[in-house]
Motif scaffolding. Structure first.
Motif, PDB file in Angstrom:
ATOM      1  N   ALA A 259       0.885  -1.285   0.139  1.00 35.28           N
ATOM      2  CA  ALA A 259       0.061  -0.060   0.010  1.00 35.28           C
ATOM      3  C   ALA A 259       0.908   1.332   0.108  1.00 35.28           C
ATOM      4  N   PRO A 260       1.666   1.339  -0.761  1.00 36.20           N
ATOM      5  CA  PRO A 260       2.607   2.678  -0.987  1.00 36.20           C
ATOM      6  C   PRO A 260       1.920   4.046  -1.279  1.00 36.20           C
ATOM      7  N   GLY A 261       0.963   4.021  -1.589  1.00 38.31           N
ATOM      8  CA  GLY A 261       0.266   5.031  -1.875  1.00 38.31           C
ATOM      9  C   GLY A 261      -0.246   5.681  -0.382  1.00 38.31           C
ATOM     10  N   LEU A 262      -0.938   4.725   0.096  1.00 42.73           N
ATOM     11  CA  LEU A 262      -1.581   5.123   1.555  1.00 42.73           C
ATOM     12  C   LEU A 262      -0.336   5.545   2.409  1.00 42.73           C
ATOM     13  N   VAL A 263       0.726   4.632   2.635  1.00 43.06           N
ATOM     14  CA  VAL A 263       1.644   4.745   3.428  1.00 43.06           C
ATOM     15  C   VAL A 263       2.629   6.211   2.989  1.00 43.06           C
ATOM     16  N   GLY A 264       2.686   6.320   1.903  1.00 45.43           N
ATOM     17  CA  GLY A 264       3.415   7.617   1.509  1.00 45.43           C
ATOM     18  C   GLY A 264       2.555   9.078   1.734  1.00 45.43           C
ATOM     19  N   GLN A 265       1.295   8.847   1.549  1.00 42.48           N
ATOM     20  CA  GLN A 265       0.390  10.079   1.960  1.00 42.48           C
ATOM     21  C   GLN A 265       0.551  10.230   3.483  1.00 42.48           C
ATOM     22  N   MET A 266       0.671   9.135   4.411  1.00 44.61           N
ATOM     23  CA  MET A 266       0.723   9.503   5.950  1.00 44.61           C
ATOM     24  C   MET A 266       2.083   9.919   6.199  1.00 44.61           C
ATOM     25  N   ILE A 267       3.042   9.471   5.725  1.00 41.63           N
ATOM     26  CA  ILE A 267       4.551   9.742   5.951  1.00 41.63           C
ATOM     27  C   ILE A 267       4.761  11.286   5.604  1.00 41.63           C
ATOM     28  N   PHE A 268       4.204  11.690   4.467  1.00 41.78           N
ATOM     29  CA  PHE A 268       4.318  13.088   3.800  1.00 41.78           C
ATOM     30  C   PHE A 268       3.573  14.117   5.120  1.00 41.78           C
ATOM     31  N   ARG A 269       2.506  13.672   5.329  1.00 42.05           N
ATOM     32  CA  ARG A 269       1.820  14.569   6.414  1.00 42.05           C
ATOM     33  C   ARG A 269       2.406  14.771   7.661  1.00 42.05           C
ATOM     34  N   GLU A 270       3.046  13.503   8.117  1.00 39.32           N
ATOM     35  CA  GLU A 270       3.695  13.338   9.623  1.00 39.32           C
ATOM     36  C   GLU A 270       5.033  14.220   9.417  1.00 39.32           C
ATOM     37  N   ILE A 271       5.821  13.958   8.090  1.00 37.83           N
ATOM     38  CA  ILE A 271       7.047  14.854   8.336  1.00 37.83           C
ATOM     39  C   ILE A 271       6.557  16.348   8.308  1.00 37.83           C
ATOM     40  N   ARG A 272       5.630  16.756   7.712  1.00 37.45           N
ATOM     41  CA  ARG A 272       5.326  18.509   7.902  1.00 37.45           C
ATOM     42  C   ARG A 272       5.083  18.641   9.136  1.00 37.45           C
TER      43      ARG A 272
END
Length: 753
Positions: free
Chosen positions: A207-220
């Motif tokens: 599920a790279p799409g979902l994990v990527g979206q969550m990582i992107f938000r958390e890094i911010r």
């Protein structure tokens, strides 16, 4: 402005769907994860997995529905609502699906009129967002979009009742498939995959799409994001530009369905871009005015970070605001109003400010000052003014001290006057020991005294407009303004138009210190009363303000003699031209159609505003902001305004512009409004929506945050004034908008705005 993009061949319109950017976010993170500390890396992984585990039941339900199972729509919506705080990306999916449903299925006359012009009805998704989430007009964050089933039905009924019965089922079917498509890798079988028990390594592959979206938000949300921003975002920007070029996209739009968010590819090699300044006609259409030389260049926009707070689910399932903890600061911290329920120790911020006039709400600047410092509750403000003192107005400040130095104008006595005033101000600084000074009016005597007596205390100068007009007319006033600007750590203007004039007056030496923070009004006090249905015919007009040459009230008096319809005008205010205006109305035979009333206290003015059909704004020279415009719009009045740059910046298409100082242009605009009651109805709705952007609480919060950044920067030794301004810009993020000179073409790839 008008931009003309001419590719070398016809191009099919193509969008970039941000919902599908998850794999890019993940790939970029994995490439640069060494930039994180071990503690940051562990915290990021824990946060992502905690959210995914908490939302696993719904995530699997969504996949089952995508594979053909049919969960009851109300149950599906309620579980979706509960999962959004755990996996914020679901809020974006939820909103986009509902926006799509409304725009594709609406059948109202409004939508049909747009369809005849070949356009979708974009108002629908805006109404949806603003109705669903309080404050969405101030912070557009779709992670907060999670209406439960009964709320969803009510929302759609309020927008278009015929669509309410089918909304929940549409969301169930469409969101399930969209989630599977954006979350899972193409190799996964939606019918057999499950989130239950999967570890992070497995989910990165499946599920790279979902994990990527969550990582992107958390890094911010990381405290160090301002240092990591360019590392992560530049790589994505380069990838986006390369994709746009390979796909032949000179003008990308955001999403699958165009929603009015159009951009220009700054590195497209096969198109020419021409740029004009534009003028707006009485119908709101733009026409090219003057072509300017502009070159788009591929730069990343200035660093931006979201507000340092987030919504987290509590044990009861409710959402609460949770501060993100960072290292303790040597100065007091401040919380936004909506965070006051959290446990957070707050020391008052000591401010010294003042206006060298009688201390009463007799002008826009003094009214603003009273509202502004009331809106900063975590501050202790000392205000220097003049007697007499209005006790009710002075309650906005913790202390009001009348100045004793006798005022003297520019001239031979001005220098000794400023010296004496500086000594008096220095005495008050020693007694109050402020953390920062707010110098109201950038170039007048009191601001000069503040900067000369500051002795290392940071100064934030706040422009109001009259001092800029004076500096443009008079060389001595200009030198005073430049001295204050040079001594200020930050310079605040309410509009970009005023900031640009200050920038020109100071030879563009202090561009990096200029910040735009819009003014506001106490929206909570504004009351929109029931109004009779609009009618065709003469209008009851109102104009309020100071009666002087710059305010140009004569324009509307002369215009009434040129109108086809016998409109009536009420003029509220005092000034040097009051008697001249009265005589002019009599000369033009308008004695029975133009009525004059003296200056009214704000409460009384606001009480009377809803009785009129429209507000007329006539300033022909410099207008710093025009608070009365927002006051009129907040009470549901359509506005006819002189087409000045600063006013256009505030109102745009939510009002009707005319050529400044031109009675014939104004007369045509008034007659057209009198004939078209449907347009007046639309302008009333647009006015109320626009006014919500200008709440004094937001102004107070932004100015307070900027002030704290100024103080923090001053505490670090060895920084030059330019370096300090740059650091303040980084710390204050998107709170205030820095002045852009137009030489850079900024691009930012990130979440939906």
């Amino acid at each position: 402005m008008i931009f003309e993009v001419t590719p070398d061949a016809p191009m099919r319109p193509k969008g970039t769907d941000y919902l599908h950017l998850g794999p890019i976010h993940l790939r970029t993170y994995l490439r640069y994860e060494s930039f994180l500390t071990p503690a940051e890396h562990d915290q990021l992984n824990r946060t992502v997995m905690t959210g995914l585990r908490a939302a696993t039941p719904f995530l699997d339900i969504a996949l089952h529905n995508a594979a053909g199972q049919a969960t009851a729509a109300p149950e599906f919506i309620d579980q979706l609502s509960a999962a959004v705080p755990r996996v914020p990306f679901l809020g974006y999916l939820y909103f986009e699906v509902l926006s799509e449903y409304l725009m594709l299925h609406s059948a109202t006359p409004e939508t049909k009129s747009y369809a005849q012009a070949g356009e979708l009805n974009n108002w629908l998704y805006k109404r949806l967002a603003f109705a669903a989430v309080d404050g969405m007009d101030r912070l557009f964050d779709l992670a907060r979009f999670n209406p439960r089933h009964h709320q969803l039905v009510q929302l759609i009924e309020g927008i278009e009742s015929a669509l309410a019965p089918g909304a929940a089922e549409y969301v169930r079917r469409r969101l399930s498939h969209l989630f599977a498509r954006t979350a899972l890798h193409g190799s996964q079988d939606v019918a057999t995959f499950t989130f239950e028990g999967a570890d992070l390594g497995t989910l990165r592959e499946a599920a790279p799409g979902l994990v990527g979206q969550m990582i992107f938000r958390e890094i911010r949300y990381m405290p160090r994001y301002r240092q990591l921003y360019h590392c992560f975002e530049k790589a994505k920007a380069l990838e986006a530009w390369d994709y746009w070029n390979s796909e032949g996209i000179p003008t990308p739009f955001n999403g699958v369905i165009p929603k009015g968010e159009m951009g220009i590819n700054p590195v497209y090699p096969r198109s020419a871009v021409r740029v004009w300044t534009a003028r707006r006609d009485s119908k709101g259409y733009l026409h090219p005015d003057e072509e300017i030389e502009a070159v788009l260049t591929p730069h990343l926009a200035s660093w931006w970070a979201p507000p340092r707070r987030r919504q987290t689910p509590s044990a009861t399932g409710e959402s609460r605001v949770e501060p993100i903890h960072t290292a303790p600061s040597p100065i007091p911290t401040q919380r936004p109003r909506h965070e006051r329920g959290t446990r957070m120790t707050t020391m008052p911020l000591r401010l010294l400010t003042g206006i060298n006039r009688t201390s009463e709400p007799s002008s826009g600047s003094l009214i603003l000052a009273g509202d502004l410092y009331r809106a900063m509750p975590d501050t202790h403000t000392t205000f220097l003014g003049r007697e007499p003192v209005d006790r009710a107005w002075s309650a906005a400040f913790d202390q009001l001290i009348p100045l004793s130095t006798t005022k003297r104008p520019q001239g031979p006595d001005f220098t000794p006057y400023v010296d004496e005033l500086t000594r008096e101000v220095g005495t008050h600084i020693e007694k109050t020991r402020p953390h920062a000074i707010h110098a109201q009016y950038l170039g007048f005597a009191l601001s000069l005294a503040f900067t000369r007596a500051a002795d290392g205390i940071p100064v934030v100068s706040i422009a109001h407009g009259p001092e800029v007009m004076a500096a443009e007319r008079n060389g001595r006033e200009r030198e005073t303004l430049r001295e204050v600007a040079a001594a200020s750590t930050a310079i605040v203007a309410p509009t970009a138009a005023l900031a640009d004039r200050i920038d020109c007056l100071t030879g563009r030496r202090f561009t990096d210190r200029l910040t735009v923070i819009p003014w506001g009004i106490r929206l909570s006090d504004a009351r929109v009363r029931d109004r009779p249905p609009p009618r065709t015919g003469p209008l009851s007009l109102v104009h309020a303000g100071r009666l002087d040459d710059n305010k140009s009230t004569i324009t509307v008096v002369d215009a009434l003699a040129l109108t086809d319809q016998p409109h009536h005008l009420t003029v509220i205010g005092d000034g040097t031209l009051r008697e001249h205006l009265r005589q002019r109305a009599i000369e033009l035979g308008l004695r029975d159609r133009v009525h004059f009333h003296p200056f009214l206290p704000r409460a009384e003015l606001w009480r009377r505003l809803p009785a009129f059909d429209a507000f007329v704004f006539t300033t022909r020279g410099l207008e710093a902001f025009g608070l009365v415009l927002i006051e009129a719009q907040a009470h549901g009045l359509p506005v006819v305004y002189s087409d000045l740059a600063s006013v256009r910046e505030l109102l745009g298409s939510t009002g009707v512009p005319y050529t400044p100082g031109d009675p014939r242009s104004l007369a045509m605009a008034l007659d057209e409004m009198g004939r078209d009651f449907r347009r007046r109805t639309a302008l009333t709705e647009a006015a109320l929506h626009n006014a919500r952007r200008y709440d004094i609480a937001a102004t107070g919060f932004q100015l307070s945050q900027l002030t704290r950044c100024v103080i923090r920067a001053r505490l670090v030794r060895g920084w030059s004034q330019t370096e300090m301004a740059r650091r303040i810009r980084l710390r204050s993020g998107d709170l205030g908008r820095p002045l852009r000179t137009g030489r850079d073409g900024g691009v930012s790839l990130g979440a939906h705005p």
